[in-house]
Design a protein around this motif. Structure first.
Motif, PDB file in Angstrom:
ATOM      1  N   ARG A 102      27.939  42.466  60.132  1.00 37.89           N
ATOM      2  CA  ARG A 102      29.116  42.979  59.435  1.00 37.89           C
ATOM      3  C   ARG A 102      29.058  42.688  57.948  1.00 37.89           C
ATOM      4  O   ARG A 102      29.448  43.526  57.133  1.00 37.89           O
ATOM      5  N   GLN A 141      33.104  46.591  66.029  1.00 36.16           N
ATOM      6  CA  GLN A 141      34.135  47.416  65.405  1.00 36.16           C
ATOM      7  C   GLN A 141      35.383  46.628  65.029  1.00 36.16           C
ATOM      8  O   GLN A 141      36.256  47.125  64.328  1.00 36.16           O
ATOM      9  N   ALA A 142      35.445  45.386  65.517  1.00 40.80           N
ATOM     10  CA  ALA A 142      36.645  44.576  65.243  1.00 40.80           C
ATOM     11  C   ALA A 142      36.645  44.082  63.809  1.00 40.80           C
ATOM     12  O   ALA A 142      35.610  43.994  63.161  1.00 40.80           O
ATOM     13  N   GLU A 143      37.873  43.766  63.338  1.00 41.24           N
ATOM     14  CA  GLU A 143      38.029  43.196  62.022  1.00 41.24           C
ATOM     15  C   GLU A 143      37.481  41.777  62.029  1.00 41.24           C
ATOM     16  O   GLU A 143      37.353  41.143  63.080  1.00 41.24           O
ATOM     17  N   MET A 144      37.167  41.292  60.826  1.00 49.36           N
ATOM     18  CA  MET A 144      36.605  39.952  60.726  1.00 49.36           C
ATOM     19  C   MET A 144      37.577  38.893  61.243  1.00 49.36           C
ATOM     20  O   MET A 144      37.172  37.908  61.877  1.00 49.36           O
ATOM     21  N   THR A 145      38.848  39.114  60.975  1.00 49.39           N
ATOM     22  CA  THR A 145      39.839  38.150  61.473  1.00 49.39           C
ATOM     23  C   THR A 145      39.891  38.165  62.995  1.00 49.39           C
ATOM     24  O   THR A 145      40.055  37.133  63.647  1.00 49.39           O
ATOM     25  N   GLN A 146      39.726  39.350  63.569  1.00 49.26           N
ATOM     26  CA  GLN A 146      39.721  39.481  65.025  1.00 49.26           C
ATOM     27  C   GLN A 146      38.459  38.818  65.639  1.00 49.26           C
ATOM     28  O   GLN A 146      38.513  38.181  66.692  1.00 49.26           O
ATOM     29  N   GLN A 191      38.700  45.103  72.868  1.00 49.02           N
ATOM     30  CA  GLN A 191      38.186  43.824  72.364  1.00 49.02           C
ATOM     31  C   GLN A 191      38.447  42.688  73.373  1.00 49.02           C
ATOM     32  O   GLN A 191      37.616  41.781  73.553  1.00 49.02           O
TER      33      GLN A 191
END
Length: 701
Positions: A102, A141-146, A191
């Motif tokens: 990422r 595909q998830a956000e970095m926070t996720q 997720q």
């Protein structure tokens, strides 16, 4: 005929047959005590009495069952922390790879396929194979926070589960628990599902079966199992109890079921008998006794053994009577007392040991083993005490006294046995035990007194008691010698003193020699005045008759004496001494006198005693003492040197003449005989002070 009888006495075939007879007697009397007991029982029947095991034996079937149970140990597992750490490291690698892909894509517009390809390159081969695209794509595909939240939750759950023991058995349960907890998060469904899949795939078994330790534990458990034993005396089934298959198996193992002939007990008894017989044979060969050289005496021993073993056997049958201590009434000392009286102490002690062993077998009826050690000890103490308390001089009066002392020893022996058992006995039981023990000694003395005349008269054997009785001066034959031939009587007493001392010095029977010497010249009572010691104030009748007639009269006293002794049924040993004390010696005085009167030389054989030569040490010693006493008495002034010269000369002449060829006297023993006779003679003919003659003055009135 006499030579034939003497040969029979030493025939080895007869001797071996007598030892074989002893063995047969012992075997037959003990046989019923070793025959295995067999029970007539059937499966699922009721026991009519308590049944105890006669032997100690392992119940192998029960032992194997116990070992099989012990082998069912729990499997041993081992926790492997490195597996948990490896799975956590893989999770860190996964999330580190996602974060790296990422970060590399920041500002670049790359497709998800390209990111997925880069991620698999960063992952290990095993992890890349485990993770499917459907699992990795939502994470990329998830956000970095996720991603950070997913990483934290996944690592936390996996660490919590893998810290504990996860085995194959509870693996699915652990995965389901993780799924339940992670399902509560507020992440998007794709997720959340990816996170659950990664967490579940990271949970693997970390608690494994250890086959080596499990097998070792199983072997230790098996080895710890003690063999299941059926102990001697153990009650296999109680009275009235059901005989099931397990009990039947135990009865079979104990040898209590009739399953055909079993030769082992019979072979064991045969070995015991052979051992005892061999022990007797070698002992009898070593010890000085008449048993070694006389088959008749060995036969007497066999009769005593038969009588004693029969008494022991019959007494053992009294055990069926419900009286406490009835077995202690056994007259155990009778055999050893008889042997001590008729033979000697050594044979009696050896026989006492044999009787004790046999008694241990005879009295095994109330015990489970093959031998009753308590009764064996009791019989041994009773037998030995009977030997020792008779004393050195076996007077008949000592038998009753010895019997009372045997009773005392029996009571002490019973007390020892009862105290060692440490049982609880009532006053009545103790009284029975002590009374039976006392009666044992009394019965032993009574049986000994009753059987002694049978052996003495039936076999004309010479016992110490019989010898003492024969030495009584009031015996008719001794009184005949004293009254009719006082000189011969005095001569016989002197010969007796010399003979006894000489025989004892070489280990022969001194008392037999003394008594034999008392009677050795009984034949002189037929023609007393033809023997110089009886010629007092009278002419010598030999001066008026021919030397041949004198020879016949002198020589006949030996055969006449033997005939007189046989007529009065004196023991054979006494008769032999009277017959053999001159052997085949030459009657020198009349031989030389006849040669002087004859025109031609006369053969020595015409003036020799008919014999036989001495067959025993006692007969040889009496013959030596007889000749020496007569020769020394004829000396004018005997002194030690002259006496020694005479004694040595007489013994040497007899030795050279072959008079000792048929007895087992050695040269060393002959020297001891000479030395002992010299000491005795020097004590008799010692120097005396000559007293001055008192001159009597004639008194005139």
């Amino acid at each position: 005929m006499k030579d034939h009888l003497r040969n029979i006495e030493r025939i080895k075939t007869i001797k071996w047959s007598l030892y074989g007879l002893v063995a047969i007697i012992m075997y037959l009397t003990m046989l019923t005590n070793v025959i295995p007991e067999s029970l007539d029982v059937s499966l699922y029947s009721r026991a009519d009495r308590d049944i105890a095991s006669p032997i100690t034996i392992e119940n192998k079937t029960a032992t194997e069952d116990e070992r099989s149970k012990a082998a069912q140990v729990e499997a041993i597992y081992v926790y492997r922390d490195e597996v948990s750490q490896s799975q956590l490291d893989k999770l860190n690698d996964l999330f580190s790879g996602i974060e790296k892909v990422r970060n590399n894509d920041a500002g670049n517009d790359r497709s998800i396929e390209e990111e997925l390809k880069d991620l698999k390159v960063l992952l290990s081969v095993s992890m890349a194979d485990e993770m499917t695209d459907e699992t990795l794509v939502p994470l990329l595909q998830a956000e970095m926070t996720q991603i950070s939240l997913i990483k934290e939750l996944t690592l936390s759950e996996v660490m919590e589960v893998m810290t504990d023991r996860v085995s194959i058995d509870n693996l699915e349960e652990s995965k389901n628990d993780v799924e339940d907890r992670l399902s509560l998060t507020s992440l998007p469904n794709d997720q959340k599902q990816a996170m659950i899949t990664v967490a579940q795939q990271s949970i693997v078994p970390n608690y494994f079966l250890d086959p080596e330790q499990t097998e070792q534990s199983r072997q230790e458990a098996i080895e710890a199992v003690q063999p299941v034993m059926i102990r001697e005396g153990q009650i296999i089934v109680e009275e009235g109890a059901m005989i099931n298959r397990e009990v039947m198996e135990q009865l079979r193992l104990a040898g209590l079921l009739d399953e055909g002939f079993d030769a082992i007990p019979y072979v064991g008894l045969a070995l015991l008998v052979l051992l005892l017989t061999g022990y007797l044979y070698y002992f009898f060969q070593d010890v000085r006794s008449r048993v070694r050289t006389s088959n008749t005496n060995l036969f007497i021993i066999v009769l005593i053994y038969f009588s004693t073993l029969l008494v022991l056997k019959l007494t053992s049958l009294l055990q069926g009577i419900e009286l406490p201590g009835i077995a202690y009434i056994v007259p155990a000392a009778v055999g050893t007392m008889l042997i001590k009286m008729l033979f000697n102490e050594q044979l009696a002690i050896a026989s006492g040991i044999l009787f004790a062993v046999c008694a241990g077998v005879f009295f095994n009826g109330e015990i489970t083993g093959p031998m009753n050690a308590s009764l064996g000890f009791y019989v041994l103490m009773s037998s030995l005490s009977g030997v020792f308390f008779l004393g050195k001089r076996n007077h008949r009066s000592n038998i009753l006294k010895a019997g009372l002392l045997v009773s005392l020893i029996n009571i002490i022996s019973v007390a020892i046995l009862l105290m060692l058992k440490n049982g609880q006995y009532s006053g009545v039981e103790l009284t029975y035990h002590m009374v039976f023990a006392f009666l044992s000694g009394f019965l032993s003395s009574m049986l000994t007194l009753g059987l002694m005349p049978f052996f003495e008269a039936g076999f004309r054997i010479i016992s110490t008691t019989r010898l003492i009785e024969l030495s009584n001066p009031n015996h008719p034959l001794l009184r005949k010698i004293l009254v009719e031939t006082p000189g011969t009587y005095h001569h016989s007493v002197m010969v007796a003193n010399l003979s006894e001392a000489a025989c004892e010095s070489i280990g022969a029977n001194g008392l037999l020699a003394r008594v034999g010497a008392y009677y050795h010249d009984i034949g002189k009572t037929k023609r007393p005045h033809f023997f110089i010691e009886n010629q007092m104030n009278m002419e010598n009748p030999h001066d008026k008759i021919s030397p041949h007639l004198s020879k016949t009269i002198i020589i006949s006293h030996a055969t006449d004496g033997a005939d007189m002794l046989r007529k009065h049924r004196l023991p054979k040993e006494i008769v032999d001494i009277a017959e053999q004390h001159h052997g085949t010696t030459l009657l020198k005085y009349f031989y030389y006198k006849a040669n002087e009167q004859a025109d031609e030389s006369i053969p020595e054989a015409d003036f020799r005693y008919p014999g036989p030569r001495a067959q025993t040490k006692e007969a040889a010693v009496v013959g030596i003492a007889d000749c020496i006493e007569a020769a020394v008495r004829s000396m004018n002034k005997p002194n030690p040197m002259a006496i020694e010269s005479l004694v040595r000369k007489i013994i040497t002449e007899r030795l050279e003449d072959g008079q000792f060829d048929e007895c087992d006297l050695s040269l060393r023993e002959l020297d001891l005989v000479a030395t002992t006779i010299l000491e005795t003679l020097n004590g008799i003919f010692h120097s005396r002070i000559e007293y001055p003659t008192e001159i009597k003055k004639k008194v005139t009135l």
